[in-house]
Structure formats: C-alpha cells, structure tokens
Design a protein around this motif. Sequence first.
Motif, PDB file in Angstrom:
ATOM      1  N   ARG A   1       0.826  -1.213   0.000  1.00 52.66           N
ATOM      2  CA  ARG A   1       0.000   0.000   0.000  1.00 52.66           C
ATOM      3  C   ARG A   1       0.860   1.263   0.000  1.00 52.66           C
ATOM      4  O   ARG A   1       0.661   2.159  -0.825  1.00 52.66           O
ATOM      5  CB  ARG A   1      -0.926  -0.010   1.222  1.00 52.66           C
ATOM      6  N   GLU A   2       1.823   1.338   0.919  1.00 53.69           N
ATOM      7  CA  GLU A   2       2.636   2.552   1.029  1.00 53.69           C
ATOM      8  C   GLU A   2       3.496   2.759  -0.212  1.00 53.69           C
ATOM      9  O   GLU A   2       3.688   3.898  -0.668  1.00 53.69           O
ATOM     10  CB  GLU A   2       3.506   2.488   2.290  1.00 53.69           C
ATOM     11  N   ASP A   3       4.019   1.670  -0.778  1.00 53.96           N
ATOM     12  CA  ASP A   3       4.826   1.796  -1.998  1.00 53.96           C
ATOM     13  C   ASP A   3       3.976   2.320  -3.159  1.00 53.96           C
ATOM     14  O   ASP A   3       4.435   3.148  -3.964  1.00 53.96           O
ATOM     15  CB  ASP A   3       5.424   0.437  -2.380  1.00 53.96           C
ATOM     16  N   VAL A   4       2.737   1.823  -3.264  1.00 49.19           N
ATOM     17  CA  VAL A   4       1.838   2.280  -4.324  1.00 49.19           C
ATOM     18  C   VAL A   4       1.533   3.768  -4.165  1.00 49.19           C
ATOM     19  O   VAL A   4       1.574   4.541  -5.138  1.00 49.19           O
ATOM     20  CB  VAL A   4       0.537   1.455  -4.320  1.00 49.19           C
ATOM     21  N   LEU A   5       1.239   4.179  -2.941  1.00 48.54           N
ATOM     22  CA  LEU A   5       0.919   5.591  -2.704  1.00 48.54           C
ATOM     23  C   LEU A   5       2.123   6.484  -2.988  1.00 48.54           C
ATOM     24  O   LEU A   5       1.982   7.595  -3.514  1.00 48.54           O
ATOM     25  CB  LEU A   5       0.445   5.785  -1.264  1.00 48.54           C
TER      26      LEU A   5
END
Length: 269
Positions: free
Chosen positions: A45-49
Amino acid sequence: MNGLRVIPTWQHGQERLYVCRPDGRNLAWYDREAARINLLSEDRREDVLEALGPFVTGPVTVGPPPVPTPAELARLTLHPDDDLAPNRPGEVLLVSLDRDPAPSRRLRRPDPRRLALTAEQTVGEALDRLDRAGWHALHSVPLPGGDRVHHLAIGPGGLFVLHSLYARKQKVTVADPMVSLGRREPYPLLRRVRADADRASYALTAEVRPVLVLVGPADVAIPGPLRGIRVLRDTEVEGLARLGGVLKPADVEALHAMARDRRTWGSVG
C-alpha cells in the motif's frame, strides 16, 4: 525508490494510471475520474501511494477494487505487453507513419496509409462510443503472419470483426465477394473479412460475424444477396447497440478478457 512503475492508459476517453511491479504485473490503478486508488493487495500500500504521489490531485479513496469479477481479475494480471486494450484504432498505421513519414509532396496523391488510418479512426471512435451500451471494442488485433483485425466488437448482440474501408465520395459496389471503389478494378475484399472473422472465431471459440464498414461513401450498390456478412456505412456502426439477446453481461466480460490477451491470438492459423 521502490522499483514500481506508473503506466498511463486511455480507454474510451478515460485515463487510468496503473502501478506495476518490475516484472510488469499490476499492483493497483488510479482512476482520476472516480478519485479512487484501487489496490489489488494491501501488502505494498505505502509503496503504491509513494509511486502515485506525483500524479494524485486532491483527495482520493484508497481501497480494494469494488467487487471485481473473475474477468476483471484476469485482465489485471496481464503483462502490459500482452494487453491489447490500449491499442488505438489504426495502431499499426500510426507506428508506420511515425517511423516512415510520407514526403510532404507525394506526386499530389495522399499517402494511402493516412486514408486507411482515417477510416480506422472513424470506425474506432464510433465503436468506442458503444461502451455505454455494454459493449467493448479492441483495435488493431495482431494475427500471426503480420495480419491484423481492424476492430473486434463484443457486446450483448454478439461478436463482430469489422474491417474499415476508406471510400470518401466514391461509389462502392459490393458483389460478393468483390468490392470496387469508383472505377477501380474490383477485388475480393469480402474473402479477407470473412477469413478474419473465421480466425477470430477459432481464437475465441465463439461465433464471430464479419462486417465491412465503408467510410464516407457517396453511394453503395449491392446488386445481390451477401452470404453471412454485413456491409455498413460508418454512420451506421453505432446501430450495433440495438442488437441484443446473444450474450449476457458476464459472457461479454469474459470474452473481452480473453480477447484482449495477446497470447489468445498466437496460435491462430
């Protein structure tokens, strides 16, 4: 850097930004119009954001896709190189013209590639407008041997292969299997269109019907019956939306997911 790539795509006039791993598999996509980031997995999730940070404008909703169907999930696992959905109408011609532009003065005759491109773009735009009626269109579908299907339409009315023919201000005579433009020598174009439909039927294991679309003709003469093929003007393409009763929505989605995968067409004879 987290190694993720952001790949923009355009479908039916709407932009989506896909977030892909280094191997090309999708992790998420950002739908600007819906202001939503759809995650296929919470693990990154954090990498995508972080990857989408420079592209996001305003508040967005972040979460899993809204009840994805099996067909949608299959589509999202496609490697970008295998996904035919982003192909533009006349994709092959656009690439050819980009690599080898025609001279500005070509003996006062227009480059035939540009005329063919105009025809495919005209028909392609009409097909894309059927999206609101539950149809999907694919363009420039590659076949083995360097051939291609100009357009494939999948919707409630069934599956259709459409071949676009530039005929602006010319009289077109269709005498199965021959087609003639103005005073030019007739040639058996209907055989090609039927063959494309047959190859598509083999690839998709479903009935695919052939359609010849004439773009901008002055007049159309069909002196005798045609065997299992439709001949339409480009202004009549959107009339396909009135056809129904052949495929259910789930079947449309499943066939579209299958057809957009380049690998589906690799073994077509």
